[in-house]
Write a protein that holds these residues in place. Structure first.
Motif, PDB file in Angstrom:
ATOM      1  N   TYR A 116       1.093  -1.543   0.320  1.00 32.50           N
ATOM      2  CA  TYR A 116      -0.309  -0.222  -0.705  1.00 32.50           C
ATOM      3  C   TYR A 116       0.927   1.190   0.169  1.00 32.50           C
ATOM      4  O   TYR A 116       1.911   1.558   0.878  1.00 32.50           O
ATOM      5  CB  TYR A 116      -0.870   0.337   1.044  1.00 32.50           C
ATOM      6  CG  TYR A 116      -1.652   0.946   1.455  1.00 32.50           C
ATOM      7  CD1 TYR A 116      -3.213   1.632   0.324  1.00 32.50           C
ATOM      8  CD2 TYR A 116      -1.823   2.345   2.104  1.00 32.50           C
ATOM      9  CE1 TYR A 116      -3.949   2.107   0.500  1.00 32.50           C
ATOM     10  CE2 TYR A 116      -2.525   3.487   2.072  1.00 32.50           C
ATOM     11  CZ  TYR A 116      -3.290   3.112   1.307  1.00 32.50           C
ATOM     12  OH  TYR A 116      -4.253   4.269   0.905  1.00 32.50           O
ATOM     13  N   LEU A 117       0.377   1.657  -0.906  1.00 35.01           N
ATOM     14  CA  LEU A 117       1.765   3.250  -1.052  1.00 35.01           C
ATOM     15  C   LEU A 117       0.732   4.595  -1.009  1.00 35.01           C
ATOM     16  O   LEU A 117       0.023   5.176  -1.533  1.00 35.01           O
ATOM     17  CB  LEU A 117       1.828   3.524  -2.612  1.00 35.01           C
ATOM     18  CG  LEU A 117       1.955   2.363  -3.442  1.00 35.01           C
ATOM     19  CD1 LEU A 117       2.090   2.231  -4.591  1.00 35.01           C
ATOM     20  CD2 LEU A 117       3.466   1.996  -2.653  1.00 35.01           C
ATOM     21  N   GLU A 118       1.588   4.578   0.472  1.00 37.44           N
ATOM     22  CA  GLU A 118       0.550   5.939   1.228  1.00 37.44           C
ATOM     23  C   GLU A 118       0.874   6.821   0.429  1.00 37.44           C
ATOM     24  O   GLU A 118       0.176   8.208   0.231  1.00 37.44           O
ATOM     25  CB  GLU A 118       1.420   6.371   2.730  1.00 37.44           C
ATOM     26  CG  GLU A 118       1.251   4.994   3.832  1.00 37.44           C
ATOM     27  CD  GLU A 118       1.310   5.676   4.853  1.00 37.44           C
ATOM     28  OE1 GLU A 118       1.764   6.470   4.983  1.00 37.44           O
ATOM     29  OE2 GLU A 118       1.595   4.661   5.769  1.00 37.44           O
ATOM     30  N   GLU A 119       1.718   7.364  -0.593  1.00 34.20           N
ATOM     31  CA  GLU A 119       1.522   8.900  -1.266  1.00 34.20           C
ATOM     32  C   GLU A 119       1.115   9.122  -2.080  1.00 34.20           C
ATOM     33  O   GLU A 119       0.605  10.161  -2.501  1.00 34.20           O
ATOM     34  CB  GLU A 119       3.320   9.377  -1.860  1.00 34.20           C
ATOM     35  CG  GLU A 119       3.581   7.675  -2.803  1.00 34.20           C
ATOM     36  CD  GLU A 119       4.616   6.805  -2.159  1.00 34.20           C
ATOM     37  OE1 GLU A 119       5.362   5.938  -3.036  1.00 34.20           O
ATOM     38  OE2 GLU A 119       4.176   6.147  -0.892  1.00 34.20           O
ATOM     39  N   SER A 120       0.030   7.846  -2.964  1.00 38.92           N
ATOM     40  CA  SER A 120      -0.633   7.874  -3.726  1.00 38.92           C
ATOM     41  C   SER A 120      -2.236   7.043  -3.062  1.00 38.92           C
ATOM     42  O   SER A 120      -2.783   8.081  -3.703  1.00 38.92           O
ATOM     43  CB  SER A 120      -0.275   6.939  -5.235  1.00 38.92           C
ATOM     44  OG  SER A 120       0.079   5.673  -4.386  1.00 38.92           O
ATOM     45  N   GLY A 121      -2.045   6.700  -2.428  1.00 40.35           N
ATOM     46  CA  GLY A 121      -3.142   6.550  -1.418  1.00 40.35           C
ATOM     47  C   GLY A 121      -3.395   5.346  -2.381  1.00 40.35           C
ATOM     48  O   GLY A 121      -4.653   5.119  -2.363  1.00 40.35           O
ATOM     49  N   ALA A 122      -2.950   4.667  -3.049  1.00 36.40           N
ATOM     50  CA  ALA A 122      -3.463   2.920  -3.936  1.00 36.40           C
ATOM     51  C   ALA A 122      -2.182   2.066  -3.835  1.00 36.40           C
ATOM     52  O   ALA A 122      -1.359   1.855  -2.423  1.00 36.40           O
ATOM     53  CB  ALA A 122      -3.424   3.000  -5.220  1.00 36.40           C
ATOM     54  N   TRP A 123      -2.761   0.566  -3.893  1.00 33.91           N
ATOM     55  CA  TRP A 123      -2.128  -0.906  -3.931  1.00 33.91           C
ATOM     56  C   TRP A 123      -0.497  -0.641  -4.823  1.00 33.91           C
ATOM     57  O   TRP A 123      -1.485  -0.227  -6.834  1.00 33.91           O
ATOM     58  CB  TRP A 123      -2.880  -1.773  -3.735  1.00 33.91           C
ATOM     59  CG  TRP A 123      -3.812  -1.659  -2.755  1.00 33.91           C
ATOM     60  CD1 TRP A 123      -4.868  -1.454  -2.274  1.00 33.91           C
ATOM     61  CD2 TRP A 123      -3.020  -2.845  -1.369  1.00 33.91           C
ATOM     62  NE1 TRP A 123      -4.594  -2.097  -1.114  1.00 33.91           N
ATOM     63  CE2 TRP A 123      -4.001  -2.402  -0.658  1.00 33.91           C
ATOM     64  CE3 TRP A 123      -1.635  -3.128  -1.401  1.00 33.91           C
ATOM     65  CZ2 TRP A 123      -3.908  -3.651   0.525  1.00 33.91           C
ATOM     66  CZ3 TRP A 123      -1.895  -3.799  -0.124  1.00 33.91           C
ATOM     67  CH2 TRP A 123      -2.835  -3.904   1.046  1.00 33.91           C
ATOM     68  N   ASN A 124      -0.155  -1.176  -5.209  1.00 30.76           N
ATOM     69  CA  ASN A 124       0.899  -0.953  -6.109  1.00 30.76           C
ATOM     70  C   ASN A 124       0.366  -1.446  -7.215  1.00 30.76           C
ATOM     71  O   ASN A 124       0.861  -1.247  -8.081  1.00 30.76           O
ATOM     72  CB  ASN A 124       2.322  -1.749  -6.071  1.00 30.76           C
ATOM     73  CG  ASN A 124       2.289  -3.373  -5.458  1.00 30.76           C
ATOM     74  OD1 ASN A 124       1.310  -3.756  -4.691  1.00 30.76           O
ATOM     75  ND2 ASN A 124       2.724  -4.392  -4.914  1.00 30.76           N
ATOM     76  N   PHE A 125      -0.213  -2.658  -7.112  1.00 26.17           N
ATOM     77  CA  PHE A 125      -0.569  -3.706  -8.153  1.00 26.17           C
ATOM     78  C   PHE A 125      -2.329  -2.549  -9.121  1.00 26.17           C
ATOM     79  O   PHE A 125      -1.310  -3.177 -10.620  1.00 26.17           O
ATOM     80  CB  PHE A 125      -1.677  -4.814  -8.039  1.00 26.17           C
ATOM     81  CG  PHE A 125      -2.435  -4.640  -7.126  1.00 26.17           C
ATOM     82  CD1 PHE A 125      -4.061  -4.693  -8.309  1.00 26.17           C
ATOM     83  CD2 PHE A 125      -2.438  -4.672  -5.342  1.00 26.17           C
ATOM     84  CE1 PHE A 125      -5.142  -4.399  -7.255  1.00 26.17           C
ATOM     85  CE2 PHE A 125      -3.694  -4.430  -4.763  1.00 26.17           C
ATOM     86  CZ  PHE A 125      -4.907  -4.252  -5.753  1.00 26.17           C
ATOM     87  N   GLU A 126      -2.224  -1.453  -8.734  1.00 26.71           N
ATOM     88  CA  GLU A 126      -3.454  -1.036  -9.402  1.00 26.71           C
ATOM     89  C   GLU A 126      -2.872   0.422 -10.432  1.00 26.71           C
ATOM     90  O   GLU A 126      -3.788   0.460 -11.466  1.00 26.71           O
ATOM     91  CB  GLU A 126      -4.126   0.171  -8.421  1.00 26.71           C
ATOM     92  CG  GLU A 126      -4.861  -0.586  -7.630  1.00 26.71           C
ATOM     93  CD  GLU A 126      -5.645   0.480  -6.436  1.00 26.71           C
ATOM     94  OE1 GLU A 126      -6.501   1.513  -7.155  1.00 26.71           O
ATOM     95  OE2 GLU A 126      -5.208   0.432  -5.500  1.00 26.71           O
TER      96      GLU A 126
END
Length: 205
Positions: A116-126
């Motif tokens: 989970y990438l906090e800087e983008s608020g999304a999961w890496n696989f997205e």
């Protein structure tokens, strides 16, 4: 998005890719290097990310065998999905009739890295957005095959969930995903955890 939902979406997505790539490859190539190039091109045409395939071949038992597969999101260094060996079992009688029917997809030793990438608020696989390109169509009336995971591992890194950035690995997963018999589009999961602190845990859903 729940981690369990993310895992199921990724696995089913990989299954769809395997079907399409298998259909494209079987219809065109027999040389191992041409097969490897076709598998890699098929995956690259389906997702927006970096794809590498070390080798691929067709055997006499009607199986497409690909090894050393890795799929990495754009701008990332670590692959979301890596698998030493993928075996796509094809129906030889259908191949002789110039149709491609996939009976089973087996992923041996696959690793899913979910961060989970906090800087983008999304999961890496997205970031692995589908390109929308099609790689082939299954034979009419063909039922979706099972997806089998042998000795799979899931690595989850989510500070929201665990309170820190340390990755947690859940290894020794043996799972089988089967499509709903009523053709509702749903998938059922059955299996077990063989290794680690969760060893002996049954998985069903």
């Amino acid at each position: 998005m729940r981690t369990s939902t993310a895992i199921k979406l990724i696995i089913v997505g990989l299954f769809v890719l395997a079907i399409g790539v298998a259909i494209k490859v079987v219809g065109r190539y027999t040389d191992p290097e041409r097969i490897r190039q076709a598998v890699q091109a098929g995956l690259e045409g389906a997702v927006e990310g970096h794809v590498s395939v070390a080798s691929a071949r067709l055997d006499f038992a009607g199986k497409l065998i690909a090894e050393g597969i890795a799929i990495t999101p754009p701008g990332r260094q670590e692959p979301v999905f890596a698998c030493p060996r993928v075996v796509v079992a094809l129906d030889m009688s259908e191949i002789l009739a110039l149709r491609t029917v996939v009976r089973e997809v087996v992923l041996i030793g696959p690793i899913l890295n979910l961060t989970y990438l906090e800087e983008s608020g999304a999961w890496n696989f997205e970031a692995l957005r589908a390109r929308g390109e099609t790689t082939g169509e299954p034979a009419a009336g063909a039922a979706p095959p099972a997806i089998v995971l042998e000795n799979a591992a899931v690595v989850v890194q989510d500070a929201r969930l665990f309170g820190d950035d340390a990755p947690r690995e859940y290894a020794g997963l043996y799972l089988t995903l089967r499509p709903d018999r009523a053709a509702t589009g749903k998938w059922h999961v059955e299996g077990r955890v063989q290794d680690g602190p969760l060893a002996g845990t049954r998985v069903s859903g």
